[in-house]
Scaffold this motif. Structure first.
Motif, mmCIF file in Angstrom:
data_model
loop_
_atom_site.group_PDB
_atom_site.id
_atom_site.type_symbol
_atom_site.label_atom_id
_atom_site.label_comp_id
_atom_site.label_asym_id
_atom_site.label_seq_id
_atom_site.Cartn_x
_atom_site.Cartn_y
_atom_site.Cartn_z
ATOM 1 N N ASP A 210 0.805 -1.211 0.000
ATOM 2 C CA ASP A 210 0.000 0.000 0.000
ATOM 3 C C ASP A 210 0.843 1.268 0.000
ATOM 4 O OD1 ASP A 210 -2.400 -1.398 -0.023
ATOM 5 O OD2 ASP A 210 -2.458 -1.561 2.171
ATOM 6 N N ILE A 211 2.136 1.128 -0.244
ATOM 7 C CA ILE A 211 3.038 2.276 -0.324
ATOM 8 C C ILE A 211 3.514 2.439 -1.763
ATOM 9 C CG2 ILE A 211 5.217 3.308 0.443
ATOM 10 C CD1 ILE A 211 5.001 1.700 3.006
ATOM 11 N N VAL A 212 3.355 3.632 -2.295
ATOM 12 C CA VAL A 212 3.891 3.959 -3.617
ATOM 13 C C VAL A 212 5.064 4.904 -3.419
ATOM 14 C CG1 VAL A 212 3.441 4.978 -5.889
ATOM 15 C CG2 VAL A 212 1.613 3.741 -4.678
ATOM 16 N N GLN A 213 6.204 4.594 -4.014
ATOM 17 C CA GLN A 213 7.383 5.455 -3.973
ATOM 18 C C GLN A 213 7.712 5.881 -5.398
ATOM 19 O OE1 GLN A 213 9.537 2.267 -1.581
ATOM 20 N NE2 GLN A 213 10.514 4.107 -0.765
ATOM 21 N N GLN A 214 7.767 7.173 -5.620
ATOM 22 C CA GLN A 214 8.018 7.667 -6.973
ATOM 23 C C GLN A 214 8.993 8.840 -6.939
ATOM 24 O OE1 GLN A 214 4.605 9.215 -9.183
ATOM 25 N NE2 GLN A 214 5.498 8.468 -11.099
ATOM 26 N N THR A 215 9.986 8.778 -7.809
ATOM 27 C CA THR A 215 10.925 9.884 -8.001
ATOM 28 C C THR A 215 10.728 10.424 -9.403
ATOM 29 O OG1 THR A 215 12.517 8.820 -6.520
ATOM 30 C CG2 THR A 215 13.349 10.574 -7.944
ATOM 31 N N VAL A 216 10.523 11.728 -9.502
ATOM 32 C CA VAL A 216 10.246 12.350 -10.805
ATOM 33 C C VAL A 216 11.348 13.356 -11.122
ATOM 34 C CG1 VAL A 216 7.777 12.037 -10.466
ATOM 35 C CG2 VAL A 216 8.837 14.195 -9.796
ATOM 36 N N PRO A 217 11.513 13.700 -12.391
ATOM 37 C CA PRO A 217 12.541 14.675 -12.756
ATOM 38 C C PRO A 217 12.246 16.048 -12.138
ATOM 39 C CG PRO A 217 11.719 13.498 -14.695
ATOM 40 C CD PRO A 217 10.798 13.162 -13.565
#
Length: 373
Positions: A338-345
């Protein structure tokens, strides 16, 4: 002199005759000078307008739901349709315009356009002299008032410094938070190796205390603004002025610049006690991540956060490094699924105000929030 020669001389332009060159040159220089003077005057006028006259203004029409001592709670969309989404703007020196920046480039607008019907926004107020002794607890308490007024349970979106207060609320009152989004939020302040971390550890607490004393018990926004600018001095003290001068006759550029500078050049003052608590307890001692922070009478354990959580970081963020955000997954009690980890520019401000991030990433986050209802 022949008649032909006389005729040629009589029709010659002054600039073709050596005797007239100085006069023609002086005339050209005068015209160029007038144009340059007018351009410079326009540049100075625009600089004054940007730095002294413009004030930040939210882009999307809203309703004032609550007017509290520390914040105005703004409301958008339709009430009564699902669990409200509360965007907790940073209380770190700039206004909530960071979440509602410009028509066509607004986080609030993006949320409303992608499945979320009811959005509220914490519009934190600049601290006045009588607020200098307010503490973190005072701000947490008013955030609870806002949540309760919205029905007692919200999808909570914490931006930057609004992220750690959102995490505190989710840990202290887990029943009040249906889902949690932490964007550019410093949860583990010992993680990574950014300039804010280095500065917090390298500068003695007395340095920050002296700044508060200089501000009459407040941490003045103008002090913080100078600190942010000094992180990239070439951009703020040289390049930005060059860019403005080069585009002084471009109305579209000026309009865009005025909107941004109305926000950036008008920082908020913070209560001195609140600010010193944040520096010592969070950025020097990292108590929230360590489980040693006391909020509203109770020690906070991030493991009590079990709601679906979305962690958003900027790859080039030098204010809150990606590790400080993403490491929250190590501390909270939410199941990994249930955890979303996202790195974006992009960098820090671009996470909330950047056209590309708002177009390419936040619509998906909005749909993720809506799916939790």
């Amino acid at each position: 002199m022949s008649s032909k020669s006389a005729g040629s001389a009589s029709t010659a332009t002054p600039s073709a005759v050596p005797a007239f060159w100085p006069l023609a040159m002086a005339n050209d220089m005068l015209q160029q000078g007038l144009e340059l003077y007018a351009r410079n005057a326009k540049f100075v006028e625009e600089e004054i307008r940007i730095h002294d006259d413009l004030r930040p203004k939210l882009a999307t029409p809203s309703r004032l739901r609550l007017d509290l001592r520390t914040m105005a709670l703004r409301e958008y969309g339709q009430q009564g349709k699902g669990i409200p989404t509360l965007v907790n703007a940073p209380y770190a020196g700039h206004t909530a315009m960071i979440a509602d920046y410009h028509q066509g480039q607004s986080l609030v607008e993006t949320l409303l356009a992608n499945g979320i019907d009811h959005v509220a926004l914490t519009d934190w107020k600049s601290a006045t002299a009588d607020m200098k002794d307010l503490e973190i607890d005072d701000y947490l308490a008013q955030l609870v008032v806002a949540i309760d007024d919205l029905g007692g349970r919200v999808n909570l979106v914490g931006l930057c410094q609004g992220g750690w207060t959102s995490a505190m609320i989710a840990a202290r009152f887990p029943e009040k938070v249906n889902s949690l989004v932490l964007a550019g939020a410093p949860i583990d302040t010992d993680a990574g190796d950014g300039p804010i971390k280095r500065m917090a550890h390298a500068s003695p607490l007395a340095f920050y205390e002296d700044l508060v004393k200089l501000g009459g018990g407040l941490m003045r926004g103008k002090f913080m603004l100078q600190g942010w600018k000094n992180m990239h001095p070439e951009q703020h003290y040289i390049q930005s002025h060059i860019d403005l001068y080069e585009h002084i006759d471009d109305p579209a550029y000026l309009a865009k610049e005025e909107v941004f500078e109305s926000w950036y050049e008008n920082p908020l003052d913070l209560p001195g006690r609140w600010y010193l608590q944040a520096i010592r307890l969070l950025f020097k001692e990292n108590r929230l991540a360590k489980g040693d922070f006391i909020a509203l009478g109770r020690r906070l354990d991030l493991k009590t956060i079990t709601c679906p959580t979305y962690l958003l970081a900027g790859a080039g963020d030098d204010i809150t490094t990606p590790e400080q955000v993403l490491d929250a997954a190590k501390y909270i009690g939410t199941p990994a699924a249930d955890i979303v980890q996202q790195t974006v520019p992009g960098g820090h401000i671009g996470l909330f105000m950047g056209a590309r991030t708002l177009k390419e990433y936040w619509p998906g986050i909005a749909r993720w929030i809506a799916s939790q209802n």
